[in-house]
Design a protein around this motif. Structure first.
Motif, PDB file in Angstrom:
ATOM      1  N   ALA A   1       0.866  -1.180   0.000  1.00 27.68           N
ATOM      2  CA  ALA A   1       0.000   0.000   0.000  1.00 27.68           C
ATOM      3  C   ALA A   1       0.900   1.226   0.000  1.00 27.68           C
ATOM      4  CB  ALA A   1      -0.922   0.013   1.210  1.00 27.68           C
ATOM      5  N   CYS A   2       0.350   2.345  -0.400  1.00 34.48           N
ATOM      6  CA  CYS A   2       1.077   3.603  -0.409  1.00 34.48           C
ATOM      7  C   CYS A   2       0.177   4.669   0.203  1.00 34.48           C
ATOM      8  CB  CYS A   2       1.482   3.980  -1.833  1.00 34.48           C
ATOM      9  SG  CYS A   2       2.422   5.516  -1.931  1.00 34.48           S
ATOM     10  N   VAL A   3       0.707   5.381   1.203  1.00 29.96           N
ATOM     11  CA  VAL A   3      -0.025   6.469   1.845  1.00 29.96           C
ATOM     12  C   VAL A   3       0.747   7.762   1.632  1.00 29.96           C
ATOM     13  CG1 VAL A   3      -1.207   5.025   3.539  1.00 29.96           C
ATOM     14  CG2 VAL A   3       1.053   5.953   4.082  1.00 29.96           C
ATOM     15  N   GLU A   4       0.027   8.884   1.754  1.00 30.07           N
ATOM     16  CA  GLU A   4       0.625  10.172   1.431  1.00 30.07           C
ATOM     17  C   GLU A   4       0.204  11.223   2.449  1.00 30.07           C
ATOM     18  OE1 GLU A   4       0.062  14.157   0.018  1.00 30.07           O
ATOM     19  OE2 GLU A   4      -1.586  12.742  -0.044  1.00 30.07           O
ATOM     20  N   LEU A   5       1.144  12.092   2.789  1.00 24.96           N
ATOM     21  CA  LEU A   5       0.864  13.222   3.659  1.00 24.96           C
ATOM     22  C   LEU A   5       1.602  14.433   3.101  1.00 24.96           C
ATOM     23  CD1 LEU A   5      -0.426  14.277   6.316  1.00 24.96           C
ATOM     24  CD2 LEU A   5       1.768  13.808   7.407  1.00 24.96           C
ATOM     25  N   GLY A   6       0.861  15.439   2.688  1.00 23.03           N
ATOM     26  CA  GLY A   6       1.472  16.661   2.177  1.00 23.03           C
ATOM     27  C   GLY A   6       2.362  16.454   0.968  1.00 23.03           C
ATOM     28  N   GLY A   7       2.055  15.451   0.169  1.00 22.56           N
ATOM     29  CA  GLY A   7       2.840  15.184  -1.035  1.00 22.56           C
ATOM     30  C   GLY A   7       3.935  14.145  -0.842  1.00 22.56           C
ATOM     31  N   ALA A   8       4.277  13.810   0.403  1.00 24.89           N
ATOM     32  CA  ALA A   8       5.288  12.796   0.680  1.00 24.89           C
ATOM     33  C   ALA A   8       4.614  11.428   0.752  1.00 24.89           C
ATOM     34  CB  ALA A   8       6.005  13.086   1.992  1.00 24.89           C
ATOM     35  N   GLN A   9       5.146  10.472   0.010  1.00 27.21           N
ATOM     36  CA  GLN A   9       4.567   9.142  -0.028  1.00 27.21           C
ATOM     37  C   GLN A   9       5.407   8.146   0.760  1.00 27.21           C
ATOM     38  OE1 GLN A   9       3.949   8.085  -4.135  1.00 27.21           O
ATOM     39  NE2 GLN A   9       2.268   9.536  -4.356  1.00 27.21           N
ATOM     40  N   VAL A  10       4.734   7.255   1.470  1.00 24.51           N
ATOM     41  CA  VAL A  10       5.384   6.192   2.224  1.00 24.51           C
ATOM     42  C   VAL A  10       4.745   4.882   1.785  1.00 24.51           C
ATOM     43  CG1 VAL A  10       5.766   5.218   4.523  1.00 24.51           C
ATOM     44  CG2 VAL A  10       5.859   7.699   4.193  1.00 24.51           C
ATOM     45  N   MET A  11       5.578   3.951   1.380  1.00 18.73           N
ATOM     46  CA  MET A  11       5.109   2.635   0.970  1.00 18.73           C
ATOM     47  C   MET A  11       5.044   1.725   2.189  1.00 18.73           C
ATOM     48  SD  MET A  11       4.965   2.950  -2.392  1.00 18.73           S
ATOM     49  CE  MET A  11       5.075   1.340  -3.112  1.00 18.73           C
ATOM     50  N   LEU A  12       4.053   0.868   2.217  1.00 22.98           N
ATOM     51  CA  LEU A  12       3.866  -0.103   3.296  1.00 22.98           C
ATOM     52  C   LEU A  12       3.895  -1.487   2.679  1.00 22.98           C
ATOM     53  CD1 LEU A  12       0.881   1.799   4.961  1.00 22.98           C
ATOM     54  CD2 LEU A  12       3.297   1.902   5.629  1.00 22.98           C
ATOM     55  N   GLY A  13       4.897  -2.265   3.034  1.00 20.60           N
ATOM     56  CA  GLY A  13       5.060  -3.598   2.470  1.00 20.60           C
ATOM     57  C   GLY A  13       4.953  -4.674   3.524  1.00 20.60           C
ATOM     58  N   SER A  14       4.999  -5.906   3.075  1.00 21.68           N
ATOM     59  CA  SER A  14       4.877  -7.054   3.978  1.00 21.68           C
ATOM     60  C   SER A  14       6.133  -7.229   4.818  1.00 21.68           C
ATOM     61  CB  SER A  14       4.639  -8.335   3.176  1.00 21.68           C
ATOM     62  OG  SER A  14       3.404  -8.245   2.502  1.00 21.68           O
ATOM     63  N   ALA A  15       5.925  -7.688   6.041  1.00 21.19           N
ATOM     64  CA  ALA A  15       7.039  -7.913   6.976  1.00 21.19           C
ATOM     65  C   ALA A  15       7.467  -9.373   6.954  1.00 21.19           C
ATOM     66  CB  ALA A  15       6.643  -7.485   8.379  1.00 21.19           C
ATOM     67  N   GLY A  16       7.619  -9.908   5.761  1.00 21.52           N
ATOM     68  CA  GLY A  16       8.096 -11.283   5.660  1.00 21.52           C
ATOM     69  C   GLY A  16       9.517 -11.388   6.191  1.00 21.52           C
ATOM     70  N   PRO A  17       9.965 -12.592   6.509  1.00 23.04           N
ATOM     71  CA  PRO A  17      11.289 -12.765   7.101  1.00 23.04           C
ATOM     72  C   PRO A  17      12.425 -12.254   6.209  1.00 23.04           C
ATOM     73  CG  PRO A  17      10.317 -14.876   6.513  1.00 23.04           C
ATOM     74  CD  PRO A  17       9.266 -13.852   6.309  1.00 23.04           C
ATOM     75  N   GLU A  18      12.195 -12.178   4.913  1.00 17.89           N
ATOM     76  CA  GLU A  18      13.248 -11.661   4.027  1.00 17.89           C
ATOM     77  C   GLU A  18      13.426 -10.146   4.181  1.00 17.89           C
ATOM     78  OE1 GLU A  18       9.490 -11.738   1.458  1.00 17.89           O
ATOM     79  OE2 GLU A  18      10.312 -12.841   3.133  1.00 17.89           O
ATOM     80  N   PHE A  19      12.390  -9.451   4.688  1.00 13.67           N
ATOM     81  CA  PHE A  19      12.465  -8.010   4.880  1.00 13.67           C
ATOM     82  C   PHE A  19      12.634  -7.631   6.351  1.00 13.67           C
ATOM     83  CE2 PHE A  19       9.679  -8.542   1.100  1.00 13.67           C
ATOM     84  CZ  PHE A  19      10.574  -8.054   0.166  1.00 13.67           C
ATOM     85  N   LEU A  20      12.053  -8.407   7.246  1.00 18.01           N
ATOM     86  CA  LEU A  20      12.119  -8.120   8.683  1.00 18.01           C
ATOM     87  C   LEU A  20      12.278  -9.447   9.431  1.00 18.01           C
ATOM     88  CD1 LEU A  20      11.968  -5.790  10.745  1.00 18.01           C
ATOM     89  CD2 LEU A  20       9.511  -6.211  10.890  1.00 18.01           C
ATOM     90  N   PRO A  21      13.519  -9.866   9.631  1.00 15.72           N
ATOM     91  CA  PRO A  21      13.748 -11.142  10.311  1.00 15.72           C
ATOM     92  C   PRO A  21      13.148 -11.148  11.711  1.00 15.72           C
ATOM     93  CG  PRO A  21      15.775 -10.288   9.344  1.00 15.72           C
ATOM     94  CD  PRO A  21      14.743  -9.205   9.224  1.00 15.72           C
ATOM     95  N   GLU A  22      12.773 -12.319  12.174  1.00 16.66           N
ATOM     96  CA  GLU A  22      12.132 -12.472  13.488  1.00 16.66           C
ATOM     97  C   GLU A  22      12.931 -11.792  14.595  1.00 16.66           C
ATOM     98  OE1 GLU A  22       9.003 -13.241  15.703  1.00 16.66           O
ATOM     99  OE2 GLU A  22       9.065 -13.932  13.628  1.00 16.66           O
ATOM    100  N   ALA A  23      14.243 -11.941  14.588  1.00 12.49           N
ATOM    101  CA  ALA A  23      15.087 -11.360  15.643  1.00 12.49           C
ATOM    102  C   ALA A  23      15.067  -9.833  15.634  1.00 12.49           C
ATOM    103  CB  ALA A  23      16.521 -11.857  15.492  1.00 12.49           C
ATOM    104  N   ALA A  24      14.700  -9.223  14.509  1.00 16.04           N
ATOM    105  CA  ALA A  24      14.703  -7.758  14.390  1.00 16.04           C
ATOM    106  C   ALA A  24      13.338  -7.135  14.687  1.00 16.04           C
ATOM    107  CB  ALA A  24      15.145  -7.361  12.982  1.00 16.04           C
ATOM    108  N   ARG A  25      12.307  -7.930  14.839  1.00 12.91           N
ATOM    109  CA  ARG A  25      10.950  -7.394  14.993  1.00 12.91           C
ATOM    110  C   ARG A  25      10.788  -6.472  16.200  1.00 12.91           C
ATOM    111  NH1 ARG A  25       7.490  -9.357  11.299  1.00 12.91           N
ATOM    112  NH2 ARG A  25       8.349 -11.051  10.083  1.00 12.91           N
ATOM    113  N   ALA A  26      11.457  -6.784  17.292  1.00 13.35           N
ATOM    114  CA  ALA A  26      11.345  -5.934  18.479  1.00 13.35           C
ATOM    115  C   ALA A  26      12.052  -4.593  18.282  1.00 13.35           C
ATOM    116  CB  ALA A  26      11.935  -6.649  19.691  1.00 13.35           C
ATOM    117  N   HIS A  27      12.874  -4.512  17.238  1.00 13.56           N
ATOM    118  CA  HIS A  27      13.640  -3.290  16.975  1.00 13.56           C
ATOM    119  C   HIS A  27      13.205  -2.612  15.671  1.00 13.56           C
ATOM    120  CE1 HIS A  27      16.166  -4.683  20.214  1.00 13.56           C
ATOM    121  NE2 HIS A  27      16.263  -5.855  19.604  1.00 13.56           N
TER     122      HIS A  27
END
Length: 127
Positions: free
Chosen positions: A39-65
């Motif tokens: 998904a993509c959200v926008e505030l004042g012209g700035a866009q932020v993408m929201l992607g899946s937190a699969g282990p390839e992008f956010l490993p389990e050990a990093a989730r708390a951080h």
């Protein structure tokens, strides 16, 4: 152009938080049954993408951080009310540093949304 993609447990649900609770605009969202939720959200012209937190992008050990060491800086254009945006974020309980004017004139507040730090700023309007 540089775009960030934030790893979210449920990008569509997180987009709903940004849009319904915080007043951001939805630019696009993948269908709920897509293999790669985005998904993509926008505030004042700035866009932020929201992607899946699969282990390839956010490993389990990093989730708390999640978001550690990074802050997303959004500079609002003139004509957008930083006061109204701050109020909406404060009402949602995500503001971590209240709206203030810096010594060089910039207005800024900080928020923590879904584990990520945001600095939302605006140059002062010339009188």
């Amino acid at each position: 152009m540089l775009s960030v993609i934030l790893a979210c447990d449920d990008p569509l649900e997180t987009a709903g938080l940004f849009t319904s609770l915080l007043g951001w605009n939805l630019v696009f969202a993948s269908p709920p049954d897509a293999d790669d939720l985005l998904a993509c959200v926008e505030l004042g012209g700035a866009q932020v993408m929201l992607g899946s937190a699969g282990p390839e992008f956010l490993p389990e050990a990093a989730r708390a951080h999640r978001g550690a060491g990074a802050e997303i800086y959004i500079r609002l254009p003139p004509g957008v009310s930083i006061d109204a945006i701050h109020t909406r974020h404060a009402d949602a309980g995500v503001v971590t540093r209240e709206l203030e004017q810096r010594a060089w004139g910039e207005w800024v507040f900080q928020a923590r949304i879904e584990g990520y730090r945001f600095m939302i700023a605006q140059e002062p309007v010339d009188s």
